[in-house]
Design a protein around this motif. Structure first.
Motif, mmCIF file in Angstrom:
data_model
loop_
_atom_site.group_PDB
_atom_site.id
_atom_site.type_symbol
_atom_site.label_atom_id
_atom_site.label_comp_id
_atom_site.label_asym_id
_atom_site.label_seq_id
_atom_site.Cartn_x
_atom_site.Cartn_y
_atom_site.Cartn_z
ATOM 1 N N LYS A 291 -1.030 -21.243 31.025
ATOM 2 C CA LYS A 291 -1.012 -20.359 29.868
ATOM 3 C C LYS A 291 0.170 -19.414 30.010
ATOM 4 N N ILE A 292 0.794 -19.100 28.881
ATOM 5 C CA ILE A 292 1.910 -18.148 28.866
ATOM 6 C C ILE A 292 1.468 -16.858 28.205
ATOM 7 N N GLN A 293 1.826 -15.750 28.814
ATOM 8 C CA GLN A 293 1.743 -14.466 28.124
ATOM 9 C C GLN A 293 3.164 -13.945 27.932
ATOM 10 N N TYR A 294 3.483 -13.614 26.684
ATOM 11 C CA TYR A 294 4.746 -12.943 26.367
ATOM 12 C C TYR A 294 4.440 -11.451 26.314
ATOM 13 N N ALA A 295 5.258 -10.649 26.973
ATOM 14 C CA ALA A 295 4.965 -9.215 27.071
ATOM 15 C C ALA A 295 6.235 -8.394 26.905
ATOM 16 N N THR A 296 6.158 -7.427 26.007
ATOM 17 C CA THR A 296 7.251 -6.473 25.854
ATOM 18 C C THR A 296 6.667 -5.067 25.862
ATOM 19 N N ASN A 297 7.202 -4.226 26.734
ATOM 20 C CA ASN A 297 6.795 -2.823 26.835
ATOM 21 C C ASN A 297 7.977 -1.932 26.501
ATOM 22 N N TRP A 298 7.709 -0.798 25.865
ATOM 23 C CA TRP A 298 8.778 0.150 25.609
ATOM 24 C C TRP A 298 8.217 1.564 25.536
ATOM 25 N N ASP A 299 9.091 2.542 25.806
ATOM 26 C CA ASP A 299 8.685 3.940 25.798
ATOM 27 C C ASP A 299 9.209 4.693 24.578
ATOM 28 N N GLU A 300 10.149 4.082 23.859
ATOM 29 C CA GLU A 300 10.738 4.747 22.703
ATOM 30 C C GLU A 300 9.713 4.915 21.573
ATOM 31 N N GLU A 301 9.743 6.067 20.910
ATOM 32 C CA GLU A 301 8.832 6.343 19.805
ATOM 33 C C GLU A 301 9.454 5.900 18.480
ATOM 34 N N GLY A 302 8.612 5.646 17.497
ATOM 35 C CA GLY A 302 9.102 5.394 16.146
ATOM 36 C C GLY A 302 8.876 3.979 15.656
ATOM 37 N N LYS A 303 8.760 3.842 14.327
ATOM 38 C CA LYS A 303 8.510 2.538 13.713
ATOM 39 C C LYS A 303 9.705 1.602 13.865
ATOM 40 N N ARG A 304 10.905 2.149 13.756
ATOM 41 C CA ARG A 304 12.102 1.302 13.881
ATOM 42 C C ARG A 304 12.189 0.704 15.281
ATOM 43 N N LEU B 36 -10.641 1.860 42.166
ATOM 44 C CA LEU B 36 -11.158 0.936 41.154
ATOM 45 C C LEU B 36 -12.153 1.616 40.216
ATOM 46 N N LEU B 37 -12.662 2.765 40.603
ATOM 47 C CA LEU B 37 -13.619 3.481 39.771
ATOM 48 C C LEU B 37 -12.932 4.376 38.743
ATOM 49 N N SER B 38 -11.633 4.541 38.870
ATOM 50 C CA SER B 38 -10.894 5.341 37.895
ATOM 51 C C SER B 38 -10.796 4.590 36.572
ATOM 52 N N ARG B 39 -11.030 5.290 35.486
ATOM 53 C CA ARG B 39 -10.933 4.684 34.165
ATOM 54 C C ARG B 39 -9.598 5.013 33.494
ATOM 55 N N THR B 40 -8.689 5.611 34.246
ATOM 56 C CA THR B 40 -7.376 5.974 33.717
ATOM 57 C C THR B 40 -6.338 4.948 34.150
ATOM 58 N N PRO B 41 -5.666 4.256 33.216
ATOM 59 C CA PRO B 41 -4.641 3.273 33.590
ATOM 60 C C PRO B 41 -3.495 3.925 34.349
ATOM 61 N N GLN B 42 -2.856 3.138 35.208
ATOM 62 C CA GLN B 42 -1.716 3.659 35.958
ATOM 63 C C GLN B 42 -0.558 4.000 35.037
ATOM 64 N N VAL B 43 -0.394 3.194 33.980
ATOM 65 C CA VAL B 43 0.717 3.377 33.052
ATOM 66 C C VAL B 43 0.215 3.181 31.629
ATOM 67 N N LEU B 44 0.693 4.011 30.719
ATOM 68 C CA LEU B 44 0.453 3.810 29.294
ATOM 69 C C LEU B 44 1.801 3.641 28.612
ATOM 70 N N THR B 45 1.907 2.655 27.727
ATOM 71 C CA THR B 45 3.175 2.377 27.079
ATOM 72 C C THR B 45 2.922 1.749 25.713
ATOM 73 N N HIS B 46 3.985 1.583 24.933
ATOM 74 C CA HIS B 46 3.918 0.812 23.699
ATOM 75 C C HIS B 46 4.075 -0.656 24.093
ATOM 76 N N LEU B 47 3.338 -1.539 23.435
ATOM 77 C CA LEU B 47 3.418 -2.931 23.865
ATOM 78 C C LEU B 47 3.129 -3.922 22.742
ATOM 79 N N LYS B 48 3.622 -5.135 22.962
ATOM 80 C CA LYS B 48 3.321 -6.290 22.116
ATOM 81 C C LYS B 48 3.085 -7.479 23.027
#
Length: 532
Positions: free
Chosen positions: A430-443, A360-372
């Motif tokens: 309450k609802i959270q809508y979540a989309t994660n992706w690893d693909e790079e790029g604006k498109r 719990l003292l680690s400040r590094t997330p387990q996963v980093l991704t692109h998200l909305k």
């Protein structure tokens, strides 16, 4: 993470190289202002990073939690000030006002839209609070002072370190920064028992637009009210909150069970959940997350529901509660795991069983991704036929997920105007809508964001209306953006009513009084009244 700092001599040389090619003198003048007003006891130079400093990229990227905002085209600050002392915050405000520069305030970097470290208004700089992370626990009074650069994981660890009978109601992601989380309300899996994080805040320290350090008594009740759920960065720089710890049992019980649409009873199970989750025993919080997975036939997709729970008690009493109130879930004793409350935080964060609580003292997330992310509130149960349509739509879209977080309990007992956070009684979940992706790029980003928006649009008949409300901590620029110009109030009202409902006008009144020239501003900050 250890941030390597350059010597003052090297730093000064970096400044010279960087600013010699600057198109405007404002950044250079701002830098000189910082150095000129550097407190003798706490030199400010080691806290300053510019693009020519070898550690600049590391400092900037370490607290970017959404990879959408870590690209070569993402606007970058001309300077990052990693405040080492409260006096550095005062100097930053003073110099930014003198040189009319926009200041972004970052604590943990989990703002879903990157508002705390990205701006289309350039030049801008970031005031990063991660060094201000002291936590002082007073076991006798069951309170703690927490600086806003601390993470939730650090808070949980330090609270339980003093006494394992203590906990605190806040989010389930341990790397989230205290500043943004508390500023927006803060909720977690004990909210049905103890309410929101802000419901347990009893004091705060804020540095206002004039550079004054104020506690609750000095700032007054209006400003204190505003910064416990109204977005602290609209009113000043909150440097610390005083929290009231809550009592937790020696052993709590958790479970995570999954059901799929292929099992034929998913709609019935979810329908029973939505009838009971908000009225069940207050010691029990059952979140349900929906995602699309491969079916038994690999050529076909199916919907999966994951029920994850925290029960503030032992497994025997939990099974009694579930069997009497939510029998369709089919919970078994083998599904239940008893552990300490602190260990349950790790369970909810998907750490493997047996992981040391030091994680719990680690400040590094387990996963980093692109998200909305997007959010909604539900005020009436969704008809079964509606649920079936939702499953069909989710399978069609495939990528977006949904999470239902039940209300009721303590949340239904606290008045909607007790804090700026208004979403209390009347909301079932309450609802959270979540989309994660690893693909790079604006498109690719546009594609996945559009999928999230399509699911959000599809849910319109089933959620709150007039206004369609939203949760500030689930930041969503789709619902309105403020350009902080002559139409600031009217632009702010668009998203402000959705986030704060009837509390919005009071927030504007307070903002107008304490920050009349709108120094503390961002894309979704509280605006001033238009006549100022």
């Amino acid at each position: 993470m250890q941030i390597l700092r350059s010597s003052i001599l090297f730093l000064s040389f970096s400044f010279l190289v960087f600013f010699s090619s600057a198109s405007s003198s404002a950044p250079e003048n701002f830098l000189q202002c910082l150095l000129r007003h550097s407190p003798p006891s706490y030199p400010i130079a080691p806290a300053i990073f510019t693009p020519n400093n070898a550690s600049y990229s590391s400092v900037l990227e370490t607290y970017i939690r959404n990879l959408r905002f870590n690209t070569s085209t993402t606007p970058k600050p001309f300077l990052i000030l990693t405040a080492l002392h409260e006096s550095h915050v005062k100097v930053a405000i003073l110099c930014a006002r003198i040189h009319n520069l926009q200041m972004k305030i970052r604590s943990g970097g989990h703002d879903y839209e990157g508002v705390s470290y990205v701006s289309d208004v350039v030049p801008f700089f970031v005031l990063d609070m991660f060094n201000l992370r002291e936590i002082t626990v007073d076991a006798k009074t069951e309170t703690a002072w927490v600086q806003t650069g601390a993470t939730l994981g650090e808070v949980y660890y330090r609270v339980a370190e003093k006494n394992k009978s203590y906990g605190f109601p806040a989010g389930v992601c341990p790397t989230v920064g205290v500043g943004g989380h508390f500023g927006g309300g803060g909720y977690g899996n004990m909210m049905r028992k103890h309410g929101l994080s802000v419901d347990q805040i009893i004091d705060a320290k804020i540095i206002d637009v004039n550079g004054k350090l104020l506690d609750r008594k000095a700032m007054g009740e209006d400003l204190f009210w505003a910064i416990i759920g109204g977005g602290g960065s609209s009113f000043g720089v909150v440097v610390a909150y005083k929290i009231r710890m809550v009592r937790v049992p020696e052993r709590v019980t958790v479970f995570r069970v999954q059901r799929t649409l292929e099992q034929n009873e998913l709609t019935e199970i979810v329908d029973e959940w939505q009838q009971v989750a908000h009225v069940i025993d207050n010691d029990l919080f059952i979140r349900v997350t929906f995602d699309v997975v491969n079916g038994t036939d690999k050529e076909k997709k199916t919907l999966r529901a994951t029920f994850i729970a925290l029960f503030l008690g032992d497994s025997g009493r939990l099974l009694f509660v579930i069997n009497n109130s939510f029998p369709k879930l089919g919970l078994k004793k083998s599904d239940c795991i008893e552990m300490s409350w602190l260990q349950s935080v790790l369970f909810w964060t998907n750490f493997p069983l047996g992981t040391s609580v030091e994680a719990l003292l680690s400040r590094t997330p387990q996963v980093l991704t692109h998200l909305k992310r997007k959010s909604d509130y539900v005020k009436a149960p969704i008809p079964k036929e509606g649920l079936d349509k939702i499953w069909k739509k989710m399978i069609e879209l495939e990528k977006p997920m949904m999470t239902f977080n039940p209300y009721g309990g303590r949340m239904a007992e606290i008045p909607s105007n007790a804090t700026p956070f208004p979403h209390r009684a009347g909301n079932l979940w309450k609802i959270q809508y979540a989309t994660n992706w690893d693909e790079e790029g604006k498109r690719e980003a546009k594609h996945f964001i559009d999928l999230t928006r399509k699911l959000y649009k599809f849910m319109t008949p089933f959620v709150s209306k007039n206004p369609r409300t939203a949760f500030l901590n689930y930041r969503d620029l789709d619902i309105g953006v403020n350009h902080n110009g002559k139409n600031s109030y009217y632009e702010g009202r668009v998203y402000g009513i959705k986030y704060f409902e009837g509390n919005f006008e009071r927030l504007v009144k307070i903002k107008t009084k304490v920050d009349p020239h709108n120094f503390f501003r961002n894309e979704q900050s509280i605006p001033r009244f238009p006549h100022v």
